[in-house]
Motif scaffolding. Sequence first.
Motif, PDB file in Angstrom:
ATOM      1  N   UNK A  47       0.646  66.933  50.968  1.00  0.00           N
ATOM      2  CA  UNK A  47       0.980  66.427  52.306  1.00  0.00           C
ATOM      3  C   UNK A  47       1.750  67.422  53.153  1.00  0.00           C
ATOM      4  N   UNK A  48       2.055  68.603  52.612  1.00  0.00           N
ATOM      5  CA  UNK A  48       2.946  69.543  53.297  1.00  0.00           C
ATOM      6  C   UNK A  48       2.304  70.066  54.578  1.00  0.00           C
ATOM      7  N   UNK A  49       3.045  69.925  55.686  1.00  0.00           N
ATOM      8  CA  UNK A  49       2.573  70.401  56.991  1.00  0.00           C
ATOM      9  C   UNK A  49       3.421  71.566  57.522  1.00  0.00           C
ATOM     10  N   UNK A  50       4.692  71.612  57.129  1.00  0.00           N
ATOM     11  CA  UNK A  50       5.609  72.623  57.666  1.00  0.00           C
ATOM     12  C   UNK A  50       6.361  73.258  56.513  1.00  0.00           C
ATOM     13  N   UNK A  51       6.268  74.592  56.380  1.00  0.00           N
ATOM     14  CA  UNK A  51       6.963  75.329  55.332  1.00  0.00           C
ATOM     15  C   UNK A  51       7.653  76.538  55.946  1.00  0.00           C
ATOM     16  N   UNK A  71      -4.250  72.160  52.578  1.00  0.00           N
ATOM     17  CA  UNK A  71      -5.257  71.453  53.377  1.00  0.00           C
ATOM     18  C   UNK A  71      -4.692  70.802  54.631  1.00  0.00           C
ATOM     19  N   UNK A  72      -3.364  70.659  54.704  1.00  0.00           N
ATOM     20  CA  UNK A  72      -2.767  70.052  55.895  1.00  0.00           C
ATOM     21  C   UNK A  72      -1.697  70.926  56.511  1.00  0.00           C
ATOM     22  N   UNK A  73      -1.443  72.093  55.956  1.00  0.00           N
ATOM     23  CA  UNK A  73      -0.365  72.940  56.436  1.00  0.00           C
ATOM     24  C   UNK A  73      -0.635  73.419  57.860  1.00  0.00           C
ATOM     25  N   UNK A  74       0.383  73.252  58.737  1.00  0.00           N
ATOM     26  CA  UNK A  74       0.268  73.676  60.129  1.00  0.00           C
ATOM     27  C   UNK A  74       1.181  74.855  60.459  1.00  0.00           C
ATOM     28  N   UNK A  75       2.291  75.003  59.730  1.00  0.00           N
ATOM     29  CA  UNK A  75       3.235  76.097  60.006  1.00  0.00           C
ATOM     30  C   UNK A  75       3.630  76.763  58.698  1.00  0.00           C
ATOM     31  N   UNK A  76       3.418  78.090  58.625  1.00  0.00           N
ATOM     32  CA  UNK A  76       3.839  78.896  57.480  1.00  0.00           C
ATOM     33  C   UNK A  76       4.703  80.032  58.008  1.00  0.00           C
ATOM     34  N   UNK A  90      -7.508  76.035  57.445  1.00  0.00           N
ATOM     35  CA  UNK A  90      -8.112  75.735  58.754  1.00  0.00           C
ATOM     36  C   UNK A  90      -7.186  74.936  59.655  1.00  0.00           C
ATOM     37  N   UNK A  91      -6.181  74.257  59.062  1.00  0.00           N
ATOM     38  CA  UNK A  91      -5.270  73.440  59.867  1.00  0.00           C
ATOM     39  C   UNK A  91      -4.119  74.250  60.449  1.00  0.00           C
ATOM     40  N   UNK A  92      -3.998  75.522  60.069  1.00  0.00           N
ATOM     41  CA  UNK A  92      -2.818  76.317  60.420  1.00  0.00           C
ATOM     42  C   UNK A  92      -2.736  76.557  61.927  1.00  0.00           C
TER      43      UNK A  92
END
Length: 987
Positions: free
Chosen positions: A136-140, A159-164, A183-185
């Motif tokens: 579920x991680x979206x922001x790291x 699969x759901x990460x938006x910010x790395x 692809x969600x980044x």
Amino acid sequence: MFLLLLLLFLSPPPLTLSLSKDGLFLLQPKHQLDDPSNALSNWNPRDASPCKWFAVTCDSLSGDVTSLNFSNFQLAGPFPTVLCRLPSLTNLSFYNNLINSSIPPNIANCSRLQYLDLSQNTFVGPIPETLSQIPTLRYLDLSFNNLSGDVPARFGEFRQLESLLLVYNLLNGTIPSSLGNISTLKKLQLAYNPFVPNPLPEEFGNLTNVEDLWLASCNFVGSIPASLGRLTRLQNLDLSLNSLNGSIPRSIVGMKSVVQIELYQNFLSGELPPGMSSMTNLRRFDASMNNLSGTIPDELCRLKLGSLNLYANQIEGSLPESIALSPNLYELKLFNNKLKGRLPSALGNNSRLLNLDVSYNQFSGEIPENLCRGGVLGDLILIYNSFSGEIPRSLGECSSLNRVRLRNNNLSGIVPDALWGLPHLYLLELTHNSLSGHISSAISGARNLSLLLISDNQFSGSLPKEIGSLNNLVEFVGCQNSFTGQIPASMVKLSQLGKLDLSENKLSGAVPRGISAWNKLNELDLANNRFDGEIPNEIGSLPVLNYLDLSSNRFSGEIPSELQNLKLNLLNLSNNLLSGDIPPLYDNENYRKSFLGNLGLCGDLYGLCPTFSESKNRRYLWILRSMFVLAGIVFVVGVAWFYLKYRNIKKMKKGFNMSKWRSFHKYGFSEFEIIKLLNEDNVIGSGASGKVYKVVLSSGEAVAVKKLWRSTRKEDGTVGSDEKDEFEVEVETLGKIRHKNIVRLWCCCNNGDNKLLVYEYMPNGSLADILHSSKKSLLDWPTRCKIAIDAAEGLSYLHHDCVPPIVHRDVKSNNILLDGEFGAKVADFGVAKMFRGVSQGAESMSVVAGSYGYIAPEYAYTLRVNEKSDIYSFGVVILELVTGKPPIDSEYGEQDLVKWVSSTLDQKGIEQVIDPCLDSKYKEEISKVLSVGLLCTSSLPITRPSMRRVVKMLQEASADPKSRSGKKGGKLSPYYHEEASDQGNIV
């Protein structure tokens, strides 16, 4: 037995049994972590639920803990893995703490996390690849740590990460191409890591949802992939500070949403790509400091122009006329090029031009007439070109101008009257042109003018008296012109004046009375004029004057003995009409050339008087005849002097008896013993605020005594008593401080006429005294590193441990004192400020306090100060320790030490920055400390670390066992960060 069972049944359960399971889990990190600020003090085990605890957020229905926000708590210790046992935890932030372990692989047990922020800690070791198992991680965010190794290749499984966000670490492995599978980044930030040299992955072109690519200083090599043109949602592309080569791909114009492109400081070549007019959202394009060639394409010129900066490349060719029609571009940076030709005459006609900088090119022709047609032009910087013709009259109507820099061109004609008096103008630089006419009396309207640099022109006429109304004027350089008449008497009102150079003109008359008000004057040059009369003895009262040149004038009379009060680096009184004796301080071979060409001047130095050999015997005979008379006079005067001195000491002692001495520590000396020893023989320093004496007491103990000038000066330089003066600030600050790295204030005294501050004596003086003198060899690298850590700990105490916090506001090497073992202590708190909320906001000042070369950019421009201002100043001190160079020096040209270090690092490497006196075996450690200094001097306050973190980084750098291996290489630590937006163009 029955009664015992009944009592057990009726007795209340233990207190912790009433707390929910989530609360029990949270109590473990409370006891595990060091909590110096007591941020977790309301975590009470007697509560039934942790939902009201500080930093805890719960689900409103189930009561389960869903979010933990420990940001800025100063927590220290290992990462508490027990938090992953909270079944509903979705948000976890440890931003800006001191978590010092590795990130445990079992962090993947936090299986419902959506938001994880571990930035600005001291995590070490590799990044665990198990993080990719959190579905579920979206922001790291792992930025600003000490993580090393690779970016895990398995991160491509998100699969759901938006910010790395991984910026500012020690990642020294590779960047996997698999990141292109996320692809969600939307945000990918890898900047400022020492990755192994690697090409920019072509797979990044698959990140079709990405909006922010911050990849500066990642050690990329090779070309920019054409696949990046597919990133139609990208708004920010930063590939600066790499080793990319080849041309800018044509496909880049496919970035329809891009707002900012940063490509500076690479090895890019070729021409700018055609079709850039389709990038209608582009506001900022910076390809400076590359190897680009050709011309600026016409397509680019259809974008709206807000700021044009053409400084620092090797582009050849001319600037097309259609650039004037550019309707959307905010900033274009291609500076230091080989661009030539004329600036388009229509430049500024159809746009709201904010800044124009075409420095260091080969432009010629006239300056366009309508640059300020939009009414918002702030900076006009055209230095080092071949512009000719007159300065457009329309610039005199441009009230928005802040800086006008036209030096080193071929401009001629008269400066428009209104240009002299622009209300917001603080820098007017016309040096080295062929301008004529006079300085207009309209200059009285330039109330903010700080720097007036008009040397090497053909200006004539008298200096207008209105110059005396420029209360903010710091520097006036008008040498090599044809000015006539006298120096206006009104100029003595310029209390902020630090440099006055009117040499090589035709000025005449006497130096005006009242120049003692120039108490900040550092340089006075009136050479090669027609001044006459006597040299004013007031010059001897200028407390910080160190450069005095009055040569080649018509000054007459004797040399004032008061000049001996000055600490001069240069004294030149040659070629005048002076007579009499040379003051004893200067009557030696070191100053022989300072007095040549004065036929009436007598002394014991060969060459001063042409008739020296002829008059020698007669002079000695006269001396012998006068000896007996003089001896009698000396005896009488001596007796009288002794009586008066005794009476004055007695009077002073009585005066101090009537006053109240305040002590702050226990000490074993008499205050009145100090008073008796305050004589000129014991002076060890003098400045704008007063004199400093070294007093050796009868016990053998030495103390330093600062005797402040009688007048109470406010921050704006005026005299009054409605605000706290330096004495009160120093007493209020140091009287409450107890720290090993803060200079100790023993006691003080204020009886109205005399203000004394008695400090512990520091036998090795200031850091500046040793570092910038022949004694520099005493400071090897371990000593310098220790000095940096000591001073940082002192400042950290002021910022983090004092209540309310204290901002020093004048951190510099002169105010870092060294004891007998070269231990460092912070001193001089005369302009310090104590106020609450120092880390949350900034307090407005009435005027800038501090010293040139140390003042943070935002403080100088906005007059708003917080602890970040001190951190910038301390960063400059670090750069001094590494380079051995002062903050301001003619060697840097238009730059200061910060800009010189940054540009030299980029162009020549770290070897040209480090002080050659330092042993090369410390190179790795020096590199790490240098990177801390560069991080502290970031132009953006928000990116500067706290002083507590600076201490930590310096300690880690000095403890690094690799630092003494003599390992070669010049890469900086990832602490390093530099804003290059105005490099080489800051005064």
